[in-house]
Design an enzyme around this catalytic site. Structure first.
Site, PDB file in Angstrom:
ATOM      1  N   LYS A   1      -7.241   7.788 -24.977  1.00 53.44           N
ATOM      2  CA  LYS A   1      -7.453   8.151 -23.563  1.00 53.44           C
ATOM      3  C   LYS A   1      -7.447   6.891 -22.709  1.00 53.44           C
ATOM      4  O   LYS A   1      -7.821   5.804 -23.173  1.00 53.44           O
ATOM      5  CB  LYS A   1      -8.773   8.915 -23.399  1.00 53.44           C
TER       6      LYS A   1
ATOM      7  N   ARG B   1     -21.119  21.357 -21.484  1.00 51.24           N
ATOM      8  CA  ARG B   1     -19.825  21.846 -21.001  1.00 51.24           C
ATOM      9  C   ARG B   1     -18.967  22.158 -22.215  1.00 51.24           C
ATOM     10  O   ARG B   1     -18.624  21.266 -22.986  1.00 51.24           O
ATOM     11  CB  ARG B   1     -19.164  20.792 -20.116  1.00 51.24           C
TER      12      ARG B   1
ATOM     13  N   ASN C   1     -21.344   7.315 -16.810  1.00 52.22           N
ATOM     14  CA  ASN C   1     -20.708   7.459 -15.495  1.00 52.22           C
ATOM     15  C   ASN C   1     -21.618   6.944 -14.403  1.00 52.22           C
ATOM     16  O   ASN C   1     -22.724   7.457 -14.206  1.00 52.22           O
ATOM     17  CB  ASN C   1     -20.396   8.932 -15.223  1.00 52.22           C
TER      18      ASN C   1
ATOM     19  N   ARG D   1     -10.531  19.269 -23.912  1.00 49.66           N
ATOM     20  CA  ARG D   1     -11.345  18.656 -22.869  1.00 49.66           C
ATOM     21  C   ARG D   1     -12.406  19.605 -22.323  1.00 49.66           C
ATOM     22  O   ARG D   1     -12.134  20.761 -22.036  1.00 49.66           O
ATOM     23  CB  ARG D   1     -10.425  18.175 -21.750  1.00 49.66           C
TER      24      ARG D   1
ATOM     25  N   ASP E   1     -22.377  11.073 -21.068  1.00 50.58           N
ATOM     26  CA  ASP E   1     -21.734  12.160 -21.809  1.00 50.58           C
ATOM     27  C   ASP E   1     -22.020  11.983 -23.292  1.00 50.58           C
ATOM     28  O   ASP E   1     -21.839  10.890 -23.834  1.00 50.58           O
ATOM     29  CB  ASP E   1     -20.213  12.134 -21.593  1.00 50.58           C
TER      30      ASP E   1
ATOM     31  N   GLU F   1     -19.683   8.066 -22.827  1.00 49.59           N
ATOM     32  CA  GLU F   1     -19.405   7.553 -21.480  1.00 49.59           C
ATOM     33  C   GLU F   1     -20.695   7.371 -20.707  1.00 49.59           C
ATOM     34  O   GLU F   1     -21.633   8.158 -20.864  1.00 49.59           O
ATOM     35  CB  GLU F   1     -18.583   8.602 -20.703  1.00 49.59           C
TER      36      GLU F   1
ATOM     37  N   LYS G   1     -16.144   3.579 -19.301  1.00 49.05           N
ATOM     38  CA  LYS G   1     -15.828   3.578 -20.732  1.00 49.05           C
ATOM     39  C   LYS G   1     -15.940   2.182 -21.330  1.00 49.05           C
ATOM     40  O   LYS G   1     -15.716   1.992 -22.519  1.00 49.05           O
ATOM     41  CB  LYS G   1     -14.435   4.166 -20.961  1.00 49.05           C
TER      42      LYS G   1
ATOM     43  N   ARG H   1     -23.488  16.679 -20.453  1.00 49.65           N
ATOM     44  CA  ARG H   1     -23.713  15.750 -19.349  1.00 49.65           C
ATOM     45  C   ARG H   1     -25.240  15.640 -19.140  1.00 49.65           C
ATOM     46  O   ARG H   1     -25.910  16.642 -18.901  1.00 49.65           O
ATOM     47  CB  ARG H   1     -23.030  16.282 -18.088  1.00 49.65           C
TER      48      ARG H   1
HETATM   49  N1  LIG Z   1     -13.811  11.161 -29.324  1.00 52.21           N
HETATM   50  C1  LIG Z   1     -13.657  12.419 -28.888  1.00 52.21           C
HETATM   51  N2  LIG Z   1     -13.719  13.474 -29.731  1.00 52.21           N
HETATM   52  C2  LIG Z   1     -13.565  14.739 -29.295  1.00 52.21           C
HETATM   53  N3  LIG Z   1     -13.321  15.064 -28.002  1.00 52.21           N
HETATM   54  C3  LIG Z   1     -13.237  14.062 -27.117  1.00 52.21           C
HETATM   55  C4  LIG Z   1     -13.407  12.697 -27.489  1.00 52.21           C
HETATM   56  N4  LIG Z   1     -13.268  11.930 -26.386  1.00 52.21           N
HETATM   57  C5  LIG Z   1     -13.036  12.778 -25.363  1.00 52.21           C
HETATM   58  N5  LIG Z   1     -13.016  14.076 -25.790  1.00 52.21           N
HETATM   59  C6  LIG Z   1     -12.814  15.271 -24.960  1.00 52.21           C
HETATM   60  O1  LIG Z   1     -12.128  14.913 -23.780  1.00 52.21           O
HETATM   61  C7  LIG Z   1     -12.963  15.106 -22.635  1.00 52.21           C
HETATM   62  C8  LIG Z   1     -12.760  13.977 -21.622  1.00 52.21           C
HETATM   63  O2  LIG Z   1     -13.007  12.712 -22.237  1.00 52.21           O
HETATM   64  P1  LIG Z   1     -13.944  11.604 -21.588  1.00 52.21           P
HETATM   65  O3  LIG Z   1     -14.018  10.484 -22.539  1.00 52.21           O
HETATM   66  O4  LIG Z   1     -15.227  12.221 -21.167  1.00 52.21           O
HETATM   67  O5  LIG Z   1     -13.086  11.123 -20.336  1.00 52.21           O
HETATM   68  P2  LIG Z   1     -13.124  11.547 -18.787  1.00 52.21           P
HETATM   69  O6  LIG Z   1     -13.605  10.334 -18.090  1.00 52.21           O
HETATM   70  O7  LIG Z   1     -11.691  11.871 -18.462  1.00 52.21           O
HETATM   71  O8  LIG Z   1     -14.066  12.720 -18.637  1.00 52.21           O
HETATM   72  C9  LIG Z   1     -14.363  15.167 -23.178  1.00 52.21           C
HETATM   73  O9  LIG Z   1     -15.208  15.932 -22.340  1.00 52.21           O
HETATM   74  C10 LIG Z   1     -14.146  15.849 -24.521  1.00 52.21           C
HETATM   75  O10 LIG Z   1     -14.001  17.243 -24.358  1.00 52.21           O
HETATM   76 MG   LIG Z   2     -16.121  12.702 -19.295  1.00 50.33          MG
END
Ligand SMILES: Nc1ncnc2c1ncn2[C@@H]1O[C@H](COP(=O)(O)OP(=O)(O)O)[C@@H](O)[C@H]1O
Ligand SMILES: [Mg+2]
Length: 318
Positions: free
Chosen positions: A164, A228, A286, A236, A276, A284, A129, A214
């Site tokens: 987060k 997803r 990864n 999420r 992502d 993100e 991130k 992804r």
């Molecule tokens: N800015 C955002 N707006 C809407 N949904 C979000 C956002 N950031 C994260 N999410 C939701 O949360 C999930 C996990 O967040 P993410 O940033 O991908 O962290 P992780 O590393 O835990 O997967 C994402 O797949 C999405 O569904």
């Molecule tokens: Mg993610």
């Protein structure tokens, strides 16, 4: 035709008896390696050691098969210098903590003579991130901080936000704070005692209801994608949190994102990467242990594991 020796490969991963082979990308790589008759070995990060300037691990010969409940067999353990392998797959899952960082320091000593995938020093330098913040034009408005005044100003500007953990994974502790949500203050307090690190504050992207895509890049090139879609009662999209994988193509914007970041990934030796994308925004990159390749193949998409090994073979051949 040149008659090539099969690659000698060791996989560094979490305990293999605990993986769910239906979704595990490391396992997909191992199955393809077995098909190619590579010499496969296995160890966990706990079995590594640095002594006399050499990195060792207690490795065991590994055979794999695509059979639930009976997916692997191990041979006899032997302490081996990791420099004896052609390739090391560094595939343990986050947390990206000091134990993780230490394994990157260990593997850095043998790379690139032994090809470590992904390049361990670059993995260390590219927290998922944080690295993505190098591409602000592709991202939603995002703030990394633990300063209350900064977060309040961001919230005043963007109204609907997500908070987060910076080193979170698998959807852990991802919260949406809508405009006027009175839980903001308490959530701030909770984050500030729970996490020693700064965290991510991001504009909420309503397009998440249609999914978080992804996209896999192999050596900087698009290789496959899976969407997803979150469960109706969750923000999420992570499959570990009930997100449903669905077949997908790339939009023009997503192709643009791949083209924009591809060269940076290639330059850094980040051979196997999963990005992502929510709506039109990259969230993100990864690099530690990306997943998704089994889902992509199961949905009728390309065989990303084969693409990855093709690329590794090419690199080994110089
Ligand atoms: N800015 C955002 N707006 C809407 N949904 C979000 C956002 N950031 C994260 N999410 C939701 O949360 C999930 C996990 O967040 P993410 O940033 O991908 O962290 P992780 O590393 O835990 O997967 C994402 O797949 C999405 O569904
Ligand atoms: Mg993610």
């Amino acid at each position: 035709m040149v008659d090539r020796k099969p690659l000698k490969v060791a996989v560094q991963m979490d305990p293999i008896e605990r993986i769910d082979i239906r979704g595990d990308s490391t396992f997909a790589l191992l199955l393809e390696a077995a098909t190619r008759q590579y010499d496969l070995f296995y160890y966990t990060p706990d079995q590594m050691a640095l002594a006399d300037g050499e990195v060792f691990a207690t490795v065991r010969p590994l055979t794999v098969r695509d059979r639930e409940g009976d997916h692997f067999a191990l041979g006899e353990a032997r302490r081996t210098a990791l420099s004896a392998f052609d390739v090391i797959l560094m595939r343990q899952d986050p947390p990206f903590d000091l134990a993780y960082i230490t394994t990157t320091h260990l593997l850095e000593r043998i790379h690139p003579k032994t090809l470590v995938v992904n390049d361990p020093a670059q993995v260390r330098n590219a927290p998922e991130k944080m690295f993505v913040m190098e591409f602000p034009d592709l991202m939603p408005p995002t703030l990394i901080t633990r300063d209350l005044a900064e977060i309040k100003a961001f919230r005043a500007e963007h109204a609907d936000i997500v908070m987060k953990p910076l080193y979170g994974h698998g959807g852990g502790a991802v919260f949406r704070i809508a405009r006027d949500d009175l839980n903001f203050g308490s959530l701030y307090d909770l984050f500030s005692v729970t996490f020693r690190e700064q965290w991510v504050v991001q504009k909420f992207l309503p397009a998440v209801k249609d999914g978080d895509k992804r996209i896999i890049l192999v050596d900087g090139e698009f290789a496959g994608a899976v969407n997803r879609v979150p469960a109706p009662d969750d923000l999420r999209s992570n499959m570990a949190r009930g997100g449903t994988p669905t077949e997908t193509d790339l939009t023009a914007r997503e192709r643009e994102i791949c083209a924009a970041i591809g060269p940076a990934l290639r330059e850094r030796g980040l051979l196997f990467v999963g990005i992502d994308v929510i709506g039109d925004y990259l969230t993100e990159i990864n690099v530690t242990s990306p997943t998704g390749i089994r889902a992509i193949k199961n949905l009728g998409g390309p065989d990303v594991a084969a693409l990855i090994w093709n690329k590794i073979e090419k690199k080994r051949a110089g």
